[in-house]
Design an enzyme around this catalytic site. Sequence first.
Site, mmCIF file in Angstrom:
data_model
loop_
_atom_site.group_PDB
_atom_site.id
_atom_site.type_symbol
_atom_site.label_atom_id
_atom_site.label_comp_id
_atom_site.label_asym_id
_atom_site.label_seq_id
_atom_site.Cartn_x
_atom_site.Cartn_y
_atom_site.Cartn_z
ATOM 1 N N TYR A 11 3.088 6.762 1.159
ATOM 2 C CA TYR A 11 2.081 7.702 0.635
ATOM 3 C C TYR A 11 0.712 7.509 1.302
ATOM 4 C CZ TYR A 11 -1.074 9.707 -2.925
ATOM 5 O OH TYR A 11 -2.052 10.397 -3.585
ATOM 6 N N ASP A 31 8.166 1.402 9.917
ATOM 7 C CA ASP A 31 8.517 1.610 8.507
ATOM 8 C C ASP A 31 10.029 1.471 8.379
ATOM 9 O OD1 ASP A 31 6.893 3.475 6.062
ATOM 10 O OD2 ASP A 31 9.043 3.027 5.894
ATOM 11 N N GLY A 36 9.597 5.014 2.264
ATOM 12 C CA GLY A 36 8.856 5.975 3.080
ATOM 13 C C GLY A 36 9.699 7.205 3.428
ATOM 14 N N ASP A 51 12.063 -3.455 9.675
ATOM 15 C CA ASP A 51 11.452 -4.221 8.579
ATOM 16 C C ASP A 51 10.222 -4.961 9.073
ATOM 17 O OD1 ASP A 51 12.888 -3.932 6.155
ATOM 18 O OD2 ASP A 51 14.576 -4.953 7.112
ATOM 19 N N ALA A 74 2.802 -1.547 3.657
ATOM 20 C CA ALA A 74 4.203 -1.574 3.218
ATOM 21 C C ALA A 74 4.428 -2.539 2.069
ATOM 22 C CB ALA A 74 5.096 -1.949 4.397
ATOM 23 N N ALA A 75 4.042 -2.129 0.879
ATOM 24 C CA ALA A 75 4.233 -3.014 -0.271
ATOM 25 C C ALA A 75 4.958 -2.277 -1.381
ATOM 26 C CB ALA A 75 2.880 -3.498 -0.787
ATOM 27 N N SER A 117 -5.675 -4.486 -3.896
ATOM 28 C CA SER A 117 -5.659 -3.660 -5.107
ATOM 29 C C SER A 117 -6.653 -4.163 -6.142
ATOM 30 C CB SER A 117 -4.252 -3.737 -5.700
ATOM 31 O OG SER A 117 -4.226 -3.166 -6.982
ATOM 32 N N TYR A 141 2.650 -8.065 -9.413
ATOM 33 C CA TYR A 141 2.183 -7.176 -8.337
ATOM 34 C C TYR A 141 0.777 -7.579 -7.881
ATOM 35 C CZ TYR A 141 -0.002 -3.194 -6.148
ATOM 36 O OH TYR A 141 -0.726 -2.412 -5.280
ATOM 37 N N LYS A 145 -0.764 -9.436 -4.197
ATOM 38 C CA LYS A 145 -1.887 -8.939 -3.379
ATOM 39 C C LYS A 145 -2.944 -10.024 -3.212
ATOM 40 C CE LYS A 145 -0.491 -4.755 -2.550
ATOM 41 N NZ LYS A 145 -0.381 -4.229 -1.189
#
Length: 332
Positions: A11, A31, A36, A51, A74-75, A117, A141, A145
Amino acid sequence: MNVLVVGGAGYIGSHCVRQLAAAGHRPVVLDNLVYGHRAAVAPAVPFYESDLGDEAAVRRVLTKEQIGLVMHFAAYCYVGESVTDPLKYYLNNVSATLHLLKAMLAVDVKQFVFSSSCATYGVPDRLPMTEDLPQAPINPYGQTKLDVENVLKALARAHGLSFAAFRYFNAAGASEDSLIGEDHHPETHLIPLAIDAALGRRPPLQLFGTDYPTPDGTCLRDYVHVDDLSRAHIAVFDRLAKPGTKLFYNLGTGRPSSNREVIRAVEKLSGKTVPLVEAPRRAGDPPALYADSSLAKRELGWQPKFADIESTVATAWKWHSTHPKGYDDRKG
Ligand code: UDP
């Protein structure tokens, strides 16, 4: 600049790829297409299906494409899933990221932009949120980060890695031309779910929690447009030239919107009612999260173009209403 966008079919990554090209850079995408969408990346952009944890593959791409800087989007990003399946999150968000960083250092690529984040702060003791707040994540999560942020600091000291960690608030919206947008499976985010409920594509929206200590009892969040997020990633390039640079920025509009205000924005733009049911609070949701992004404004000259919730929801509405099945590439 040749920029490797890891997670460039996702996204936020796919929006950044387009912004990079528009700004005259040369994006290259890596990706694995687990979450994705191939269709989110223009055919002209070099694309490697691989990967991020595959060090040999990453090294080959970095060398072949003469990459100067890596952006990492890519998380895995489902807070609830991170609580029930933390290993999945540590393995991808931390472990695979370590391999990506190792591959970069092996071929001497030392500029890195990381998607962090606001979840690294946990429940903030002050609003709006500045970068110096204590970081105390309340779910795996956010912890993954924060773990990567700490690794980056160590690599800056030890190896002269230069990095910027952007702590996003709620990424929202879609490209203005509606060519790309949000397509998560499963979808858990408020704006796409409210739009789909208004369109009758889903059951009524569950409004999680109406008894928060906020003006209308629902949570406050800071919805920042994906294209604005992307622009910050590009604006930081000049600052990463000096080896060992460490940068942290909160990216949000600074304007909180309550869940009910988001729903009203969807109703206004669509001309439809959002059917909803009031539901209990969702575990792990802090009452209010909104950014003080004055550091990004001051140092990067970053100013969100989409400053109010309606302008962001308008782009989301256009994308979702014209793409009933998103990219329509769901396997199985
Ligand atoms: N939310 C909701 N119903 C939903 C999805 C989300 O009421 O079906 C609420 C959620 O509890 C939070 C806000 O909307 O208060 C934003 O949630 P979202 O999942 O979009 O983003 P988050 O803040 O978790 O990153």
